[in-house]
Design a protein around this motif. Sequence first.
Motif, PDB file in Angstrom:
ATOM      1  N   LEU A 288      34.950  26.592  22.593  1.00 35.11           N
ATOM      2  CA  LEU A 288      33.965  25.634  23.123  1.00 35.11           C
ATOM      3  C   LEU A 288      33.017  25.160  22.026  1.00 35.11           C
ATOM      4  O   LEU A 288      32.660  23.975  21.980  1.00 35.11           O
ATOM      5  CB  LEU A 288      33.195  26.259  24.280  1.00 35.11           C
ATOM      6  N   ASP A 289      32.599  26.066  21.139  1.00 35.24           N
ATOM      7  CA  ASP A 289      31.764  25.655  20.002  1.00 35.24           C
ATOM      8  C   ASP A 289      32.508  24.628  19.140  1.00 35.24           C
ATOM      9  O   ASP A 289      31.911  23.651  18.673  1.00 35.24           O
ATOM     10  CB  ASP A 289      31.365  26.860  19.150  1.00 35.24           C
ATOM     11  N   ASP A 290      33.805  24.832  18.931  1.00 35.19           N
ATOM     12  CA  ASP A 290      34.606  23.884  18.151  1.00 35.19           C
ATOM     13  C   ASP A 290      34.687  22.530  18.829  1.00 35.19           C
ATOM     14  O   ASP A 290      34.568  21.488  18.178  1.00 35.19           O
ATOM     15  CB  ASP A 290      36.019  24.432  17.917  1.00 35.19           C
ATOM     16  N   VAL A 291      34.868  22.535  20.142  1.00 32.81           N
ATOM     17  CA  VAL A 291      34.916  21.282  20.905  1.00 32.81           C
ATOM     18  C   VAL A 291      33.597  20.534  20.758  1.00 32.81           C
ATOM     19  O   VAL A 291      33.581  19.318  20.525  1.00 32.81           O
ATOM     20  CB  VAL A 291      35.217  21.562  22.398  1.00 32.81           C
ATOM     21  N   LEU A 292      32.492  21.244  20.875  1.00 34.58           N
ATOM     22  CA  LEU A 292      31.179  20.606  20.753  1.00 34.58           C
ATOM     23  C   LEU A 292      30.931  20.099  19.336  1.00 34.58           C
ATOM     24  O   LEU A 292      30.330  19.040  19.151  1.00 34.58           O
ATOM     25  CB  LEU A 292      30.084  21.581  21.176  1.00 34.58           C
ATOM     26  N   ALA A 293      31.387  20.833  18.339  1.00 40.96           N
ATOM     27  CA  ALA A 293      31.204  20.398  16.950  1.00 40.96           C
ATOM     28  C   ALA A 293      31.963  19.098  16.690  1.00 40.96           C
ATOM     29  O   ALA A 293      31.466  18.212  15.985  1.00 40.96           O
ATOM     30  CB  ALA A 293      31.675  21.488  15.989  1.00 40.96           C
ATOM     31  N   ARG A 294      33.149  18.972  17.273  1.00 44.52           N
ATOM     32  CA  ARG A 294      33.933  17.736  17.094  1.00 44.52           C
ATOM     33  C   ARG A 294      33.337  16.567  17.877  1.00 44.52           C
ATOM     34  O   ARG A 294      33.323  15.439  17.405  1.00 44.52           O
ATOM     35  CB  ARG A 294      35.384  17.958  17.524  1.00 44.52           C
TER      36      ARG A 294
ATOM     37  N   TRP B 101      41.740  29.652  33.168  1.00 48.58           N
ATOM     38  CA  TRP B 101      40.383  29.771  33.706  1.00 48.58           C
ATOM     39  C   TRP B 101      40.176  28.752  34.794  1.00 48.58           C
ATOM     40  O   TRP B 101      40.911  27.787  34.923  1.00 48.58           O
ATOM     41  CB  TRP B 101      39.340  29.584  32.607  1.00 48.58           C
ATOM     42  N   ARG B 102      39.131  29.006  35.591  1.00 50.19           N
ATOM     43  CA  ARG B 102      38.707  28.088  36.647  1.00 50.19           C
ATOM     44  C   ARG B 102      37.206  27.892  36.530  1.00 50.19           C
ATOM     45  O   ARG B 102      36.464  28.865  36.470  1.00 50.19           O
ATOM     46  CB  ARG B 102      38.992  28.664  38.040  1.00 50.19           C
ATOM     47  N   VAL B 103      36.781  26.649  36.500  1.00 50.50           N
ATOM     48  CA  VAL B 103      35.349  26.345  36.560  1.00 50.50           C
ATOM     49  C   VAL B 103      34.962  26.459  38.025  1.00 50.50           C
ATOM     50  O   VAL B 103      35.572  25.816  38.879  1.00 50.50           O
ATOM     51  CB  VAL B 103      35.054  24.926  36.018  1.00 50.50           C
ATOM     52  N   VAL B 104      33.969  27.299  38.315  1.00 54.45           N
ATOM     53  CA  VAL B 104      33.604  27.538  39.709  1.00 54.45           C
ATOM     54  C   VAL B 104      32.153  27.176  40.030  1.00 54.45           C
ATOM     55  O   VAL B 104      31.694  27.440  41.127  1.00 54.45           O
ATOM     56  CB  VAL B 104      33.893  29.000  40.133  1.00 54.45           C
ATOM     57  N   GLY B 105      31.460  26.553  39.096  1.00 47.41           N
ATOM     58  CA  GLY B 105      30.103  26.130  39.394  1.00 47.41           C
ATOM     59  C   GLY B 105      29.232  26.088  38.158  1.00 47.41           C
ATOM     60  O   GLY B 105      29.723  26.102  37.036  1.00 47.41           O
ATOM     61  N   GLY B 106      27.944  26.051  38.419  1.00 45.95           N
ATOM     62  CA  GLY B 106      26.969  26.013  37.344  1.00 45.95           C
ATOM     63  C   GLY B 106      25.885  25.009  37.646  1.00 45.95           C
ATOM     64  O   GLY B 106      25.984  24.219  38.582  1.00 45.95           O
ATOM     65  N   GLU B 107      24.847  25.075  36.827  1.00 49.68           N
ATOM     66  CA  GLU B 107      23.748  24.119  36.964  1.00 49.68           C
ATOM     67  C   GLU B 107      23.050  23.993  35.624  1.00 49.68           C
ATOM     68  O   GLU B 107      23.136  24.883  34.774  1.00 49.68           O
ATOM     69  CB  GLU B 107      22.770  24.540  38.055  1.00 49.68           C
TER      70      GLU B 107
ATOM     71  N   SER C  40      44.666  25.056  25.105  1.00 49.50           N
ATOM     72  CA  SER C  40      45.090  26.408  24.793  1.00 49.50           C
ATOM     73  C   SER C  40      44.114  27.032  23.815  1.00 49.50           C
ATOM     74  O   SER C  40      43.667  26.380  22.885  1.00 49.50           O
ATOM     75  CB  SER C  40      46.485  26.404  24.177  1.00 49.50           C
ATOM     76  N   VAL C  41      43.784  28.284  24.038  1.00 48.86           N
ATOM     77  CA  VAL C  41      42.883  28.976  23.124  1.00 48.86           C
ATOM     78  C   VAL C  41      43.544  30.181  22.469  1.00 48.86           C
ATOM     79  O   VAL C  41      43.042  30.685  21.490  1.00 48.86           O
ATOM     80  CB  VAL C  41      41.570  29.413  23.816  1.00 48.86           C
ATOM     81  N   ILE C  42      44.643  30.648  23.024  1.00 48.77           N
ATOM     82  CA  ILE C  42      45.315  31.791  22.401  1.00 48.77           C
ATOM     83  C   ILE C  42      46.820  31.573  22.315  1.00 48.77           C
ATOM     84  O   ILE C  42      47.597  32.500  22.360  1.00 48.77           O
ATOM     85  CB  ILE C  42      44.997  33.124  23.102  1.00 48.77           C
ATOM     86  N   GLY C  43      47.233  30.339  22.188  1.00 48.27           N
ATOM     87  CA  GLY C  43      48.627  30.050  21.929  1.00 48.27           C
ATOM     88  C   GLY C  43      49.431  29.575  23.111  1.00 48.27           C
ATOM     89  O   GLY C  43      50.368  28.829  22.944  1.00 48.27           O
ATOM     90  N   SER C  44      49.086  29.991  24.316  1.00 47.72           N
ATOM     91  CA  SER C  44      49.881  29.587  25.462  1.00 47.72           C
ATOM     92  C   SER C  44      49.053  29.698  26.731  1.00 47.72           C
ATOM     93  O   SER C  44      48.410  30.701  26.961  1.00 47.72           O
ATOM     94  CB  SER C  44      51.119  30.474  25.586  1.00 47.72           C
TER      95      SER C  44
ATOM     96  N   TRP D 289      36.411  19.500  29.037  1.00 47.61           N
ATOM     97  CA  TRP D 289      37.430  20.248  28.293  1.00 47.61           C
ATOM     98  C   TRP D 289      37.972  21.413  29.128  1.00 47.61           C
ATOM     99  O   TRP D 289      39.166  21.638  29.193  1.00 47.61           O
ATOM    100  CB  TRP D 289      36.848  20.754  26.978  1.00 47.61           C
ATOM    101  N   LEU D 290      37.067  22.159  29.772  1.00 45.98           N
ATOM    102  CA  LEU D 290      37.490  23.296  30.584  1.00 45.98           C
ATOM    103  C   LEU D 290      38.356  22.875  31.764  1.00 45.98           C
ATOM    104  O   LEU D 290      39.272  23.597  32.155  1.00 45.98           O
ATOM    105  CB  LEU D 290      36.270  24.070  31.103  1.00 45.98           C
ATOM    106  N   GLU D 291      38.057  21.730  32.335  1.00 49.75           N
ATOM    107  CA  GLU D 291      38.803  21.277  33.511  1.00 49.75           C
ATOM    108  C   GLU D 291      40.100  20.558  33.147  1.00 49.75           C
ATOM    109  O   GLU D 291      40.932  20.321  34.004  1.00 49.75           O
ATOM    110  CB  GLU D 291      37.906  20.401  34.380  1.00 49.75           C
TER     111      GLU D 291
END
Length: 136
Positions: free
Chosen positions: A36-42, A75-81, A65-69, A58-60
């Motif tokens: 995620l830090d890499d995504v934000l840096a780009r 993961w599932r985004v399930v909320g936040g604020e 891929s973060v570990i090859g496959s 990006w998450l949705e």
Amino acid sequence: MAVLTVVLLAAGCSTLQQDADAEAGRVADLVLPTALDDVLARARPGSPERRRAVVARWLEGRGRSVIGSRANADWRVVGGEGTSIRVDVYAFWESGDLLPPDQGEATWGVACRVYDVAGRVTAMRVECPDGTPPGP
């Protein structure tokens, strides 16, 4: 001989789910925040709100891929604020045991996290609520 059998059986006690959950935790605490830090840096979003939008998109997205496959982690985004996003992170784990009870077995592990993306991505461990699916 009986003592050796008991020792081998005790050593072979199932830790498959614990190992799977530990791997999900490793992905959730180390691998995913780095990605995620890499995504934000780009993307270089300016405001905290834009940072959250970039991370959420990006998450949705599928095919990331973060570990090859994606067969190994999901993961599932399930909320936040605000600048936080709540995510259930899953890792598929196969037993490396040569003896029962885990010989040839595999399962999904899960770790629940809240990522704050206002600055550098930070992961906060949270309890997975009742009803959290055991797999993606």
